[in-house]
Design a protein around this motif. Structure first.
Motif, short mmCIF file in Angstrom:
data_model
loop_
_atom_site.label_atom_id
_atom_site.label_comp_id
_atom_site.label_asym_id
_atom_site.label_seq_id
_atom_site.Cartn_x
_atom_site.Cartn_y
_atom_site.Cartn_z
N VAL A 1 87.61 38.27 57.05
CA VAL A 1 89.07 37.95 57.06
C VAL A 1 89.52 37.44 58.66
O VAL A 1 89.10 38.11 59.47
CB VAL A 1 89.86 39.01 56.71
CG1 VAL A 1 91.43 38.70 57.10
CG2 VAL A 1 89.75 39.33 55.25
N GLN A 2 90.16 36.36 58.74
CA GLN A 2 90.69 35.96 59.90
C GLN A 2 92.39 36.22 60.11
O GLN A 2 92.93 35.74 58.98
CB GLN A 2 90.23 34.25 60.29
CG GLN A 2 89.08 33.89 60.23
CD GLN A 2 88.19 34.18 58.66
OE1 GLN A 2 88.66 33.64 57.95
NE2 GLN A 2 87.12 34.56 58.61
N ALA B 1 104.53 44.76 75.13
CA ALA B 1 103.07 45.01 74.70
C ALA B 1 102.27 43.78 74.06
O ALA B 1 103.21 43.04 73.73
CB ALA B 1 102.94 46.24 73.83
N VAL B 2 101.07 43.80 74.06
CA VAL B 2 100.49 42.74 73.16
C VAL B 2 100.35 43.59 71.81
O VAL B 2 100.28 44.59 71.49
CB VAL B 2 99.15 42.49 73.45
CG1 VAL B 2 98.50 41.57 72.75
CG2 VAL B 2 99.16 41.86 74.98
N TYR B 3 101.06 42.77 70.98
CA TYR B 3 100.91 43.31 69.66
C TYR B 3 99.90 42.47 68.76
O TYR B 3 99.80 41.29 68.67
CB TYR B 3 102.36 43.14 68.77
CG TYR B 3 103.38 43.60 69.30
CD1 TYR B 3 104.02 43.73 70.71
CD2 TYR B 3 104.10 44.67 68.39
CE1 TYR B 3 104.93 44.56 71.01
CE2 TYR B 3 105.14 45.59 68.81
CZ TYR B 3 105.33 45.52 70.09
OH TYR B 3 106.39 46.27 70.63
N HIS B 4 99.05 43.32 68.07
CA HIS B 4 98.16 43.13 67.21
C HIS B 4 98.25 43.52 65.70
O HIS B 4 98.62 44.41 65.41
CB HIS B 4 96.85 43.55 67.54
CG HIS B 4 96.18 43.39 69.07
ND1 HIS B 4 95.42 42.17 69.37
CD2 HIS B 4 96.54 44.07 70.17
CE1 HIS B 4 95.20 42.33 70.71
NE2 HIS B 4 95.97 43.09 70.97
N CYS B 5 97.73 42.19 64.71
CA CYS B 5 98.05 42.90 63.38
C CYS B 5 96.47 43.07 63.04
O CYS B 5 95.50 42.58 63.67
CB CYS B 5 98.31 41.77 62.48
SG CYS B 5 97.47 40.14 62.43
N ALA B 6 96.09 43.88 61.93
CA ALA B 6 94.74 44.27 61.59
C ALA B 6 94.91 44.59 60.24
O ALA B 6 95.85 45.05 59.62
CB ALA B 6 94.30 45.28 62.39
N TRP C 1 90.82 42.13 63.21
CA TRP C 1 91.83 42.34 64.07
C TRP C 1 92.25 40.73 64.66
O TRP C 1 91.50 39.95 64.57
CB TRP C 1 91.48 42.85 65.41
CG TRP C 1 91.41 44.47 65.16
CD1 TRP C 1 90.42 45.13 64.75
CD2 TRP C 1 92.31 45.39 65.46
NE1 TRP C 1 90.68 46.38 64.67
CE2 TRP C 1 91.86 46.86 64.96
CE3 TRP C 1 93.70 45.48 65.86
CZ2 TRP C 1 92.56 47.89 65.12
CZ3 TRP C 1 94.62 46.59 65.98
CH2 TRP C 1 93.70 47.91 65.58
N GLY C 2 93.70 40.53 64.63
CA GLY C 2 93.89 39.47 65.42
C GLY C 2 93.79 39.27 66.87
O GLY C 2 93.63 40.52 67.56
N GLN C 3 94.08 38.34 67.34
CA GLN C 3 93.91 38.15 68.97
C GLN C 3 94.99 38.58 69.65
O GLN C 3 95.03 38.99 70.85
CB GLN C 3 93.54 36.74 69.16
CG GLN C 3 94.97 35.76 69.55
CD GLN C 3 95.57 35.52 68.14
OE1 GLN C 3 94.96 35.81 67.07
NE2 GLN C 3 96.73 34.78 67.99
N GLY C 4 96.20 38.87 69.01
CA GLY C 4 97.27 39.57 69.71
C GLY C 4 98.35 38.49 70.16
O GLY C 4 98.01 37.20 70.41
N THR C 5 99.70 38.83 70.08
CA THR C 5 100.52 37.93 70.75
C THR C 5 101.54 38.80 71.59
O THR C 5 101.83 40.22 71.44
CB THR C 5 101.53 37.42 69.48
OG1 THR C 5 102.57 36.60 70.26
CG2 THR C 5 102.24 38.52 68.60
N GLN C 6 101.66 38.39 72.81
CA GLN C 6 102.71 39.14 73.90
C GLN C 6 104.19 39.22 73.49
O GLN C 6 104.70 38.04 73.19
CB GLN C 6 102.41 38.49 75.12
CG GLN C 6 103.10 39.05 76.22
CD GLN C 6 102.51 40.50 76.92
OE1 GLN C 6 101.49 40.57 76.85
NE2 GLN C 6 103.58 41.55 76.77
#
Length: 125
Positions: free
Chosen positions: A2-3, A92-97, A115-120
């Motif tokens: 999954v991406q 924070a950096v927010y990640h979805c997973a 996990w995603g790469q994150g968004t600040q």
């Protein structure tokens, strides 16, 4: 596999709002839970919220419960995080997973498979 691709982060003043998105692709039919975690500089990654992909539960960290709302659009394979009344401590950096196995503890990072790469997200005072 999954991406996951997050978007929607940015700089906002305290009291403001942001809406994060997490778009999933690949084996989305195998997803059981989707969660949002965040990691501030020098701190461990922490659970923020989660939603069932095949069920209707939602769960929140206590400090965001009355301010954040998670929702999903299965047709678009996307989960949203609406964040209102933002505070500097939300920076924070927010990640979805996502989890690919049922009956996992959605509060634990170890339960998630992708996990995603994150968004600040930066909240100024």
């Amino acid at each position: 596999q999954v991406q996951l691709v997050e978007s929607g982060g940015g700089l906002v003043q305290a009291g403001g709002s942001l809406r994060l998105s997490c778009a999933a692709s690949g084996r989305t039919f195998s997803i059981y839970d989707m969660g949002w975690f965040r990691q501030a500089p020098g701190k461990e990654r922490e659970f923020v919220t989660a939603v069932g992909w095949k069920s209707s539960y939602t769960a929140y960290k206590d400090s965001v419960k009355d301010r954040f709302t998670i929702s999903r659009d299965n047709a678009k394979n996307t989960v949203y995080l609406q964040m209102n009344s933002l505070k500097p401590e939300d920076t924070a950096v927010y990640h979805c997973a996502v989890t690919m196995v049922p009956y996992q503890d959605y509060r634990k990072t170890s339960s998630y498979n992708y996990w995603g790469q994150g968004t600040q997200v930066t909240v100024s005072s």
